[in-house]
Design a protein around this motif. Structure first.
Motif, short mmCIF file in Angstrom:
data_model
loop_
_atom_site.label_atom_id
_atom_site.label_comp_id
_atom_site.label_asym_id
_atom_site.label_seq_id
_atom_site.Cartn_x
_atom_site.Cartn_y
_atom_site.Cartn_z
N UNK A 48 0.95 -1.14 -0.30
CA UNK A 48 -0.18 -0.29 0.27
C UNK A 48 0.83 1.08 0.05
N UNK A 49 1.24 1.66 -0.97
CA UNK A 49 1.29 3.13 -1.22
C UNK A 49 1.29 3.75 -0.16
N UNK A 50 1.28 4.03 0.55
CA UNK A 50 0.13 4.88 2.00
C UNK A 50 0.54 6.60 1.81
N UNK A 51 1.66 6.80 1.32
CA UNK A 51 2.16 8.82 1.49
C UNK A 51 1.06 8.82 0.04
N UNK A 52 1.32 8.63 -0.60
CA UNK A 52 -0.58 8.64 -1.47
C UNK A 52 -1.80 9.17 -0.63
N UNK A 53 -1.96 8.59 0.17
CA UNK A 53 -3.58 8.56 1.43
C UNK A 53 -3.22 9.69 2.87
N UNK A 54 -1.54 9.61 2.87
CA UNK A 54 -1.55 10.33 4.26
C UNK A 54 -2.59 11.22 4.45
N UNK A 55 -2.70 11.09 5.52
CA UNK A 55 -3.96 12.31 5.53
C UNK A 55 -5.09 12.16 5.65
N UNK A 56 -5.82 11.39 4.22
CA UNK A 56 -6.58 10.72 4.34
C UNK A 56 -7.20 10.06 3.59
N UNK A 57 -6.43 8.88 4.61
CA UNK A 57 -7.24 7.34 4.97
C UNK A 57 -8.49 7.12 3.99
N UNK A 58 -9.64 8.19 4.93
CA UNK A 58 -10.93 7.67 5.13
C UNK A 58 -11.21 7.81 3.23
N UNK A 115 -13.48 -8.21 12.92
CA UNK A 115 -11.97 -6.93 12.01
C UNK A 115 -12.55 -5.91 13.14
N UNK A 116 -11.83 -5.11 13.38
CA UNK A 116 -12.64 -3.38 13.46
C UNK A 116 -11.73 -2.60 13.17
N UNK A 117 -12.24 -1.58 12.83
CA UNK A 117 -11.37 -0.59 12.16
C UNK A 117 -12.09 1.17 13.03
N UNK A 118 -11.15 2.08 13.04
CA UNK A 118 -11.52 3.60 13.25
C UNK A 118 -10.17 4.16 12.61
N UNK A 119 -10.80 4.62 10.71
CA UNK A 119 -9.95 5.43 10.50
C UNK A 119 -9.33 6.92 11.20
N UNK A 120 -8.42 7.03 11.44
CA UNK A 120 -8.06 8.65 12.00
C UNK A 120 -7.04 9.02 11.44
N UNK A 121 -6.90 9.84 10.41
CA UNK A 121 -6.73 11.37 9.76
C UNK A 121 -6.02 11.66 10.32
N UNK A 122 -5.75 12.31 11.29
CA UNK A 122 -4.78 13.35 12.05
C UNK A 122 -3.35 11.92 12.07
N UNK A 123 -3.76 11.02 12.86
CA UNK A 123 -2.57 9.55 12.50
C UNK A 123 -1.80 8.77 11.67
N UNK A 124 -2.81 8.87 10.09
CA UNK A 124 -2.05 8.86 9.00
C UNK A 124 -1.81 10.34 7.96
N UNK A 125 -2.03 11.12 9.15
CA UNK A 125 -0.74 11.57 8.07
C UNK A 125 0.67 11.53 9.02
N UNK A 126 1.06 10.36 9.56
CA UNK A 126 2.82 9.85 10.00
C UNK A 126 3.08 9.22 8.34
N UNK A 127 2.48 8.89 7.71
CA UNK A 127 2.76 8.03 6.40
C UNK A 127 2.99 9.30 5.37
N UNK A 128 2.83 10.03 5.59
CA UNK A 128 3.78 11.37 4.11
C UNK A 128 4.48 11.17 3.85
N UNK A 129 5.30 11.60 2.92
CA UNK A 129 6.33 11.46 2.04
C UNK A 129 7.80 11.91 2.84
N UNK A 130 7.22 13.16 2.74
CA UNK A 130 7.93 13.86 3.81
C UNK A 130 8.67 12.66 5.59
#
Length: 323
Positions: free
Chosen positions: A112-122, A167-182
């Protein structure tokens, strides 16, 4: 047997034992898969979820559970230690091999190329209900209710408990920003193994787990969400990209401790039935070396760290395709 025949046989056996990896498995980004490829991978994972357990690991009822068990049983020996990235590289290879050998999957492990979705996983296509892994959780238990894995029952976890649950999920786009390209760039710029490993294990590792949340946020039982494998394959690619910058040095560069603290941030306390790690086979002290054995608990052969340092070697034999 004539001496010439013996010599030919010895040479043949030597060549077979040292045969180079010729055709590498090609690991691609999920968003580059077409729908047929996506369904093939999803169906192979569902196959593992339907196959009965064979290894006698605690509470595991399916082959999928048995891969989760590798992680659960060794959480305190494989996080915040020098073996963190090598261990996950080994489990990813074992999982990919099982998909192919047990479930007739003809493809290879995607990332999963997560930096493409960082901050917007939802809004990520990876959560598509048909050609993805289903969406966010809902209800009091944050169970996923859409997608191919909505009806799967986890038998291991949460954490060290072993109770049936969704299987449970609780998407958090504050946390997903940690996958950013930077964050990725910061890790790739590190000049030592210790600095690179610690960077990857913090962020972007935390971005993917925290961004998906719930099951994935559990440091012990997170492989109960099949997204675990795509997330960690991405992290493995980041490690490989770092190694590839200086292969002469970095294909053998390893260090760190073997024993994590008793209280790992974000991890539940280690229960009495999980013994305190004291090192590893081949590596009994508290300094991680290439002789360190990575225990797969029967899900494929155990490997040493030396075995998994080069993804293009005869054992692993794969490469990453840039998206």
């Amino acid at each position: 047997m004539p001496k010439l025949a013996i010599l030919i046989l010895v040479c043949l056996l030597a060549s077979l034992s040292s045969a180079a990896c010729v055709t590498k498995r090609k690991r691609q980004a999920w968003h580059k898969f077409d729908n047929t490829q996506k369904l093939a991978y999803i169906n192979a994972e569902l196959c593992l979820m339907q196959k009965p357990a064979t290894l006698g690991l605690p509470s595991a009822k399916t082959r999928f559970d048995e891969f989760q068990a590798i992680h659960q049983l060794q959480a305190y020996a494989t996080h915040f230690v020098g073996a963190f990235l090598p261990f996950h590289r080994a489990i990813l290879h074992a999982h990919e091999s099982a998909l192919r050998s047990e479930c007739n999957y003809a493809g290879f492990q995607p990332y999963w190329q997560e930096q493409l979705d960082a901050g917007k996983f939802k809004s990520s296509a990876i959560f598509d209900p048909v050609y993805g892994f289903g969406g966010d959780g809902s209800g009091p238990n944050n169970c996923i209710t859409t997608g191919p894995f909505a009806n799967y029952t986890n038998h291991l976890g949460p954490s060290y408990e072993n109770t049936d649950h969704c299987i449970d999920r609780k998407i958090n786009d504050v946390m997903s920003a940690g996958s950013a390209q930077k964050e990725v760039n910061s890790c790739l710029a590190k000049t030592t193994w210790v600095a690179a490993w610690n960077c990857i294990e913090a962020q972007p590792h935390g971005g993917g787990h925290g961004g998906v949340g719930a099951q994935m946020m559990n440091g012990v039982s997170s492989p109960g969400d099949p997204l675990f494998y795509l997330h960690h394959t991405w992290l493995d690619k980041i490690w490989w990209d770092w190694q590839a910058k200086d292969k002469k040095k970095r294909l053998s560069e390893i260090s760190g401790t073997n024993i994590a603290p008793d209280n790992i941030p974000g991890f539940p306390p280690r229960p009495p039935n999980i013994p305190k790690p004291t090192g590893a086979a081949g590596d009994p002290g508290n300094t991680t070396t290439l002789n360190h054995v990575l225990n797969m608990y029967g899900n494929g052969p155990n490997r040493t760290i030396a075995d998994v340092m080069d993804i293009g070697n005869d054992i692993l034999c794969y490469e990453y395709i840039e998206p």
